[in-house]
Design a protein around this motif. Structure first.
Motif: not given
Length: 604
Positions: A59-61, A72-73, A75-76, A79-80
């Motif tokens: 999830f691109g943390l 935005s961070d 949200q990531h 999601s993870a």
């Protein structure tokens, strides 16, 4: 994972996942975990940590920086964590990896999201306080006009600046007055700007009103300027949405900011049909309107953009700009005079354009009134018919003439020559083939030779600011707006029309001068106004329609079509061409001839 910061962030999140997992067990059993469940909690970390560690990367943390942690961070992270919670539940229920209480499966993701998100925002808060906190130079206090989303973005940027810091906001919305935005009080209405500025001892205001109408922005700026405050503004709303806002973009407000008009709504699909994948030629490509047309056309990806320009430097400059801004655009650069029939025919034969925008013209009224009168007529009229007839022979689909409100009931040579160009396009249209469209509009802000750059230069020299007459009024629009509406008219035109642009309300030039003096931080005692009298050929007001003309609506709210009863016989057309042929004529002969071929022309 060679970056030490990325490794540190990853290890932090793994520790957070482990702590949240164990804390979930402790909370479930009131910090007295039975031996069986304690063993299960420790053993299950062997598969829980790899699972969540993998999801953190998926999830691109670790693509962002903690110092700039944002929603935005978060949200990531959510999601993870939620994905991990679902997979953990599947593993426990269907694979029997337990015993693990169901309440732990609920508590763990909540605790993990809280720890991971909280640590990031705590780090950002600490970093910003260390870099931009009270210990640092705070700069000058400012008052912010507006309390909306734009103001919120501005306050966030100001908190990082050593140049400015906000002390309060002022807004006209009663629902916002008395509230606080980022800890700062909101006052109102805008009429109270002088009192609020005095209360906080500020000398500068920043207008955070990018989405407001020009009248609202102008009123706000005038209130602040009248109170002796320096008025600054922030970037446009488009820049805010694109994330291009920074304190370095805050600048002193210019008159163009206050005379700006509502955004133009374009038929993009229609303009793609007109321009995309086609060869488009712009005459006068280096001028104010011509160069903006080139920029706007380039956005629609023509197969080739042909630049025709008499000035070598102007041609070089627009070519270099297009190369920089549109590196994939194929351009053809031709130096030439639209009056030169052989050169024009050579260019059209080589390039074979499908659409021509004819912006080449002499347009400065006083300069063209006497010694240069014949050059104005030959460039504006003969140049137009030369290019128009060549376009017809070359099979050009559409030819768009850029005209002016000075062509309406003209009292000067320049206006009469443009009216003559309109008539010539209309009679050429009668022969069929190429569709000729004329677009008529008034002054554009910031164009070469316009009044605003002149006023700015006079103010920089300490004055006086010269205005020809206290009652003189003009219509204004921005160069991009004019160019966009020209393109829109080019798409809509079927041939033979004169499109009239909605220029809004006329503006008194003396009011513009006074506004510019105030916005520059001066008064009329510092920079005096001086009335010099009307110049040769100049009218007190401009018109968009001739006597007897009316307009018809179009699907576009800012475009109308002038109804004409204008006609020219073949004999008159030939006589006009013969009259335009000589390279030299005396001024008196020029004006007499214009009266013959432009009946509404009246010499003043």
């Amino acid at each position: 994972m060679t970056n030490p910061r990325t490794l540190a962030a990853f290890l932090h999140d793994l520790v957070a996942a482990a702590l949240a997992w164990m804390l979930a067990f402790w909370l479930r059993f009131n910090f007295d975990v039975p031996a069986e469940f304690a063993h299960s909690a420790t053993y299950s970390l062997l598969w829980v940590l790899p699972l969540f560690g993998s999801l953190f990367f998926v999830f691109g943390l670790y693509r962002g920086l903690w110092r700039f942690a944002s929603l935005s961070d978060l949200q990531h992270i959510l999601s993870a964590v939620l994905t991990g919670a679902v997979l953990t539940m599947v593993a426990v229920v269907f694979l029997g990896l337990g015993p693990i209480p169901r309440s732990v499966l609920v508590l763990h993701p909540l605790l993990l999201a809280l720890v991971m998100g909280g640590s990031r925002f705590a780090y950002r808060s600490w970093k910003e306080h260390r870099l931009y906190g009270p210990a640092k130079m705070r700069g000058q206090p400012v008052l912010v006009l507006g309390a909306g989303e734009a103001a919120d973005s501005l306050l966030r940027e100001l908190n990082r600046s050593g140049l400015w810091y906000a002390v309060a906001l002022v807004d006209d919305n009663p629902a916002k007055v008395g509230r606080r935005l980022r800890g700062l009080p909101v006052f109102g209405p805008l009429a109270n700007v002088p009192e609020v500025a005095e209360k906080y001892g500020v000398k500068h205001v920043v207008m955070a009103l990018p989405g407001a109408k020009s009248g609202e922005r102008r009123r706000a700026a005038e209130l602040a300027a009248a109170a002796g405050l320096t008025v600054m503004t922030m970037p446009s709303y488009d820049d805010l949405l694109a994330g291009r806002l920074s304190v370095s973009n805050i600048r002193r407000v210019e008159l163009e900011d206050l005379l700006g008009r509502d955004a133009v709504s374009l038929d993009d699909a229609g303009l793609h049909e007109l321009l995309t994948g086609r060869v488009v030629l712009v005459s006068g490509a280096g001028g104010s309107i011509g160069s903006e047309l080139c920029r706007q056309i380039a956005r629609f990806e023509p197969s080739r953009l042909v630049l025709l320009e008499a000035s070598e430097f102007a041609l070089y400059r627009i070519d270099e700009e297009l190369k920089q801004s549109f590196p994939k655009l194929e351009c053809g650069c031709w130096a030439g005079d639209v009056r030169d029939a052989e050169r024009v025919a050579e260019i059209l034969a080589a390039e074979q354009p499908a659409v021509i925008f004819h912006a080449a013209a002499y347009k400065h009224v006083p300069l063209m009134e006497h010694a240069n009168a014949w050059q104005a007529v030959r460039t504006n009229a003969l140049g137009t018919v030369t290019l128009a007839r060549a376009a017809q022979r070359a099979g050009v689909d559409k030819f768009v003439l850029i005209s002016t409100d000075k062509a309406v009931n003209p009292t000067n040579v320049m206006g009469a020559s443009k009216r003559l160009a309109e008539r010539l396009c209309r009679v050429t249209q009668a022969a069929g083939g190429t569709r000729f469209i004329t677009v008529r509009f008034g002054n554009v802000l910031g164009s070469n030779g316009s009044v605003i750059p002149k006023f700015r230069e006079q103010i920089s020299r300490g004055g006086p600011v010269t205005v020809t007459h206290p009652d003189i009024v003009r219509y204004f629009m921005t160069i991009p707006e004019a160019a966009q509406l020209v393109l829109q008219a080019g798409w809509m035109g079927l041939g033979g029309e004169i499109f009239v642009l909605d220029m809004g309300e006329p503006v008194k030039i003396v009011d513009l001068a006074r506004d510019m003096i105030r916005l520059s931080g001066f008064s009329e005692d510092d920079i005096p106004l001086e009335f010099t009298g009307l110049r040769p050929g100049e009218k007190l007001y401009e018109e968009l329609l001739a006597d007897g003309e009316a307009t018809l609506p179009t699907p576009h709210p800012k475009l109308r079509i002038a109804k004409q009863a204008d006609s020219m016989s073949d004999l008159e057309f030939q006589e006009l061409l013969d009259w335009l042929a000589p390279s030299v004529r005396e001024v008196a002969v020029v004006k007499t001839g214009l009266q013959r071929f432009v009946p509404e022309y009246v010499m003043n």
